[in-house]
Design a protein around this motif. Structure first.
Motif, PDB file in Angstrom:
ATOM      1  N   GLU A 232       0.866  -1.186   0.000  1.00 19.69           N
ATOM      2  CA  GLU A 232       0.000   0.000   0.000  1.00 19.69           C
ATOM      3  C   GLU A 232       0.897   1.228   0.000  1.00 19.69           C
ATOM      4  O   GLU A 232       1.807   1.332   0.804  1.00 19.69           O
ATOM      5  CB  GLU A 232      -0.872   0.001   1.260  1.00 19.69           C
ATOM      6  CG  GLU A 232      -1.720  -1.253   1.414  1.00 19.69           C
ATOM      7  CD  GLU A 232      -2.253  -1.387   2.831  1.00 19.69           C
ATOM      8  OE1 GLU A 232      -2.779  -0.408   3.371  1.00 19.69           O
ATOM      9  OE2 GLU A 232      -2.119  -2.479   3.404  1.00 19.69           O
ATOM     10  N   GLU A 310      -3.967   7.225  -1.096  1.00 23.50           N
ATOM     11  CA  GLU A 310      -3.310   5.913  -1.099  1.00 23.50           C
ATOM     12  C   GLU A 310      -3.675   5.137  -2.354  1.00 23.50           C
ATOM     13  O   GLU A 310      -4.790   5.229  -2.848  1.00 23.50           O
ATOM     14  CB  GLU A 310      -3.748   5.115   0.141  1.00 23.50           C
ATOM     15  CG  GLU A 310      -3.102   3.736   0.189  1.00 23.50           C
ATOM     16  CD  GLU A 310      -3.533   2.896   1.382  1.00 23.50           C
ATOM     17  OE1 GLU A 310      -3.329   3.329   2.535  1.00 23.50           O
ATOM     18  OE2 GLU A 310      -4.078   1.801   1.150  1.00 23.50           O
ATOM     19  N   HIS A 359       2.844   0.190   3.403  1.00 20.31           N
ATOM     20  CA  HIS A 359       2.639  -1.041   4.160  1.00 20.31           C
ATOM     21  C   HIS A 359       2.992  -2.237   3.294  1.00 20.31           C
ATOM     22  O   HIS A 359       2.528  -2.336   2.162  1.00 20.31           O
ATOM     23  CB  HIS A 359       1.177  -1.163   4.608  1.00 20.31           C
ATOM     24  CG  HIS A 359       0.785  -0.107   5.596  1.00 20.31           C
ATOM     25  ND1 HIS A 359      -0.497   0.027   6.066  1.00 20.31           N
ATOM     26  CD2 HIS A 359       1.512   0.851   6.212  1.00 20.31           C
ATOM     27  CE1 HIS A 359      -0.544   1.042   6.924  1.00 20.31           C
ATOM     28  NE2 HIS A 359       0.662   1.551   7.019  1.00 20.31           N
ATOM     29  N   ARG A 474      -3.858  -0.396  14.665  1.00 25.05           N
ATOM     30  CA  ARG A 474      -3.106   0.444  13.740  1.00 25.05           C
ATOM     31  C   ARG A 474      -1.798   0.959  14.329  1.00 25.05           C
ATOM     32  O   ARG A 474      -1.022   1.605  13.649  1.00 25.05           O
ATOM     33  CB  ARG A 474      -3.981   1.633  13.304  1.00 25.05           C
ATOM     34  CG  ARG A 474      -5.092   1.221  12.372  1.00 25.05           C
ATOM     35  CD  ARG A 474      -4.521   1.008  10.990  1.00 25.05           C
ATOM     36  NE  ARG A 474      -5.447   0.271  10.147  1.00 25.05           N
ATOM     37  CZ  ARG A 474      -5.110  -0.206   8.967  1.00 25.05           C
ATOM     38  NH1 ARG A 474      -3.889  -0.082   8.523  1.00 25.05           N
ATOM     39  NH2 ARG A 474      -5.985  -0.854   8.233  1.00 25.05           N
TER      40      ARG A 474
HETATM   41 MG    MG Z   1      -4.311   0.361   4.121  1.00 23.11          MG
END
Ligand code: MG
Ligand code: ADP
Length: 739
Positions: A232, A310, A359, A474
């Motif tokens: 990501e 993103e 990520h 998170r």
């Molecule tokens: Mg994400």
């Protein structure tokens, strides 16, 4: 309009009056027609993929190449000429006249050197040629790439070699199509000078050890076990004219100054918000290009900060995912320019709002054996799953420092450890249910995951495992998310290769340990597989459970708790990078032939060198902007206030000195910090020389950076005091909210 803020006013005006319609997008291909075409029709059209190979290659050659790719074998030199010729025809039919070997030097960027297909035919004409040897191997003078002392200048040449597992593709440019061949980059003595070679090496190590474990479970894989990666990518998108008006964004990729805007991200109105149409136009353009490159982009959305977004493709083999991520970053940057915008991939372009990460969703497996991190449907599969899971726990616990070290950079330091991104302490989030099951193993008895009945543990009595750990934490840098691990400490601008290599290598070592442990328990200890697995889990949990943490990674308490547990905490790059040359890392990488000592040392030096150069450049830039842009604006305004007060007094009108006094005081502080930063920057020995790299890097951290922070503090106060029409730099508000 005052001259001080002419460029700022121009930027604001041009954004406010810009036309956003498709025709305006200079240099863009006529995307309107394409936007009505079914994307499955052009998906992968710029890739020499399986479909193209079938069409352009004789059957026998196709089969040979296919086997090479699928089984990770060596390319038969006899087929290389045929493949090259077919590739050339395919590329030229699509408008290419050049080719390039694409490689990934240790800067983390992408490098290419274009060669024409054309050769003179000796009769005044030209022939298009592309030989097997030109496809398979190229020569690249690497002397200008950082090598951390790996190549002295007399052997500056390196060579590039095709990585057949990553397909060739066509890159579109205003100059036409270029055939791109993904390659590794090595010295003539076989030293890795790039980011790709270690991926291939670590994949091999991972495959060998994973296969050993699988064989104990009665699985005999014929295809290689590989790592998978889903990356990501976060980024900021702002209007290009703001960047031209801000030397810091232009040169350093981040705002070195800028007062906190009255509205930031606190309304939480941004995440998953409606995407502005100009941005949507950009995204669609990016996606169409990526589809043509066969990159399976799947999701797009607004991120937490204003003007932050993103993009994420569906996961692929880790090696390919890294190549594709490099391409995604290239396409994002290029396309933004075409749309009059600038794509900022920096980890922290704007202080006071969230930074950007990347990520890495990581799993291992193959089409044949499936995903080895997915809990199974029956006790036998679950036992196997638990062995792989425990291997991750052990791997992270033993090599947390190494994983931390590869994500260390001047820009990522601004993110890790702040209250937004994962902390610099590498811990593992497993979720309460799974942690509970493993804890029970540790104490020797297992209750079902649902907490219902007691069980004796053997393979056939393993409890059903939770398929999804439920809550998603998170704040954890490394989280189990049901069937994969999500590593969140990577910075947005980084190559994902290093992190992938560390994950693969530490997994190889833990799977090696697991295989040996189980083999001994079965063959020497006479245990059943179930008993052996039980013992293995107990053993791993006893030694390594300290790395599991399901709580809030941002809290103060965790910092203390982590220290008590003995987990490494390296807040900044100069703290983290020396881990490369620690005995454990040297031993690990040597044992699995991923990096030699020399290669590790080179990486350590290059990372420190990059850190040093980044901080030094930023410091010089801050000094220059402070002196030539901010200071003049402040003293002009002081002059204005002073003359106004003097005029009032002369006329007998009561003059308020309220603003003037405060301004004069802040200017005084500003001058002092500017002087300090200048002195410290001058004192810094920033020439990249091995002996004092670490010392200089520490000086950056403890002396230069704090001086920059201090200067910024006063500059930002000035921004809130000086008349807006005198302020030279586009404000946060303008950059982040004008689209
Ligand atoms: Mg994400
Ligand atoms: P989220 O924002 O919830 O983390 P995204 O949809 O943005 O999820 O991204 C998840 C990423 O994980 C995607 O790239 C997806 O393809 C990838 N992924 C899914 N399953 C796996 C797997 N088994 N191995 C590796 N990556 C995976």
């Amino acid at each position: 309009m005052s001259s001080a803020n002419a460029s700022r006013s121009h930027a604001v005006l041009s954004v406010a009056t810009r036309r956003h319609d498709a025709e305006y997008i200079a240099g863009g291909r006529p995307t309107a027609a394409e936007s009505h075409t079914d994307p499955t029709e052009y998906y992968g059209c710029n890739v020499f993929d399986d479909k193209a190979m079938r069409r352009y290659l004789p059957k026998a050659v196709y089969k040979s190449l296919r086997t090479t790719i699928d089984l990770g074998r060596r390319l038969d030199p006899a087929v290389a000429d045929v493949v090259a010729n077919a590739m050339k025809s395919w590329a030229m039919e699509r408008g290419a006249d050049h080719y390039t070997h694409v490689f990934y030097p240790l800067t983390g960027l992408t490098a290419e050197k274009h060669d024409s297909f054309l050769d003179p035919d000796g009769k005044g004409g030209a022939l298009a040629q592309f030989s097997g040897s030109a496809l398979v191997q190229g020569e690249a003078d690497g002397s200008s790439f950082p090598s951390g002392g790996l190549r002295s200048t007399f052997e500056a040449r390196g060579y590039t070699a095709w990585d057949v597992t990553s397909p060739a593709y066509l890159m579109e440019s205003p100059a036409g199509m270029v055939l791109c061949i993904p390659t590794v980059f090595l010295s003539w003595t076989g030293i890795a000078l790039d980011k790709k070679t270690p991926i291939l090496r670590s994949n091999q190590a991972l495959n060998q050890q994973a296969a050993r474990v699988l064989r104990l479970f009665g699985v005999n894989p014929t295809m290689p076990i590989i790592s998978n990666g889903g990356l990501e990518q976060e980024y900021f998108l702002i209007d290009g004219t703001f960047v031209s008006a801000r030397p810091d964004l232009l040169i350093a990729g981040r705002a070195l100054f800028g007062a906190r805007p009255p509205k930031g991200q606190e309304f939480e109105d941004q995440y998953y918000g409606v995407i502005p149409s100009r941005v949507l136009g950009f995204m669609a353009d990016v996606e169409r290009q990526l589809y043509r490159l066969g990159i399976p982009v799947k999701t797009r959305h607004n991120e937490v900060a204003p003007s932050q977004y993103e993009i994420a493709p569906t996961f692929e083999s880790g090696n390919l995912a890294c190549d594709h991520n490099q391409l995604i970053m290239t396409v994002l940057r290029k396309t933004a320019r075409r749309h009059g915008m600038s794509c900022l991939l920096h980890e922290k372009p704007f202080d006071c709002i969230n930074g950007s990460g990347k990520h890495l969703n990581y799993s291992i497996g193959s089409p044949e054996v499936g995903n080895l991190f997915a809990p199974g449907d029956n006790p036998h599969e679950n036992a196997q799953f638990l062995v792989f899971l425990c291997s991750v726990i052990r791997a992270l616990h033993r090599h947390a420092g190494f994983l931390r070290a590869v994500v260390a950079s001047a820009s990522n330091d601004r993110r890790l450890g702040a209250n937004e991104a994962p902390p610099a302490i590498m811990s593992l989030f497993l979720g309460d249910q799974l942690t509970d099951v493993l804890e029970q193993f540790r104490v020797g008895q297992v209750v079902g995951a649902a907490g219902k009945r007691m069980m004796n543990v053997g393979v056939d009595t393993l409890p059903p495992l939770p398929a999804d750990p439920g809550d998603r934490n998170r704040t954890s840098p490394f989280a189990f998310v049901g069937n994969r691990f999500e590593f969140r400490a990577l910075g947005s601008s980084m190559s994902a290769a290093d992190a992938l290599v560390v994950l693969n290598t530490m997994m190889a070592e833990s799977l090696d340990y697991a295989a040996t442990f189980l083999e001994n328990a079965l063959h020497k200890g006479g245990l059943s597989l179930g008993e052996a697995v039980q013992k293995f889990i107990e053993d791993v949990m006893e030694e390594n459970s300290a790395v599991i943490f399901n709580g809030n990674g941002y809290s103060e308490i965790w910092q203390k708790e982590a220290e008590r547990r003995g987990l490494p905490n390296y807040p900044a790059t100069p703290d983290a990078v020396p881990v490369f040359s620690s005995p454990e890392v040297m031993e690990l990488c040597g044992r699995y032939q991923v990096f030699s000592r020399q290669e590790l040392k080179a990486r350590e030096d290059i990372q420190l060198e990059q850190y040093l150069k980044t901080v030094h450049t930023e410091a010089c830039l801050a000094v220059r902007m402070a002196r030539t842009q901010i200071y003049p604006a402040a003293v002009r305004y002081r002059q204005e206030l002073a003359s106004s007060a003097a005029a009032c007094t002369a006329l007998g009108v009561p003059a308020s000195l309220y603003s003037l006094n405060e301004l004069a005081e802040v200017i005084g502080h500003f001058e002092n910090s500017l002087r300090t930063l200048e002195e410290r920057t001058l004192a810094l020995n920033w020439t990249p020389c091995e002996e004092h790299l670490l010392k200089s890097a520490k000086e950056c951290l403890h002396s230069v950076l704090p001086a920059m922070e201090d200067l910024r503090l006063w500059a930002d106060k000035l921004e809130n005091l000086v008349a807006d029409d005198l302020w030279p730099l586009p404000s946060y508000q303008e950059m982040l909210f004008m689209k």
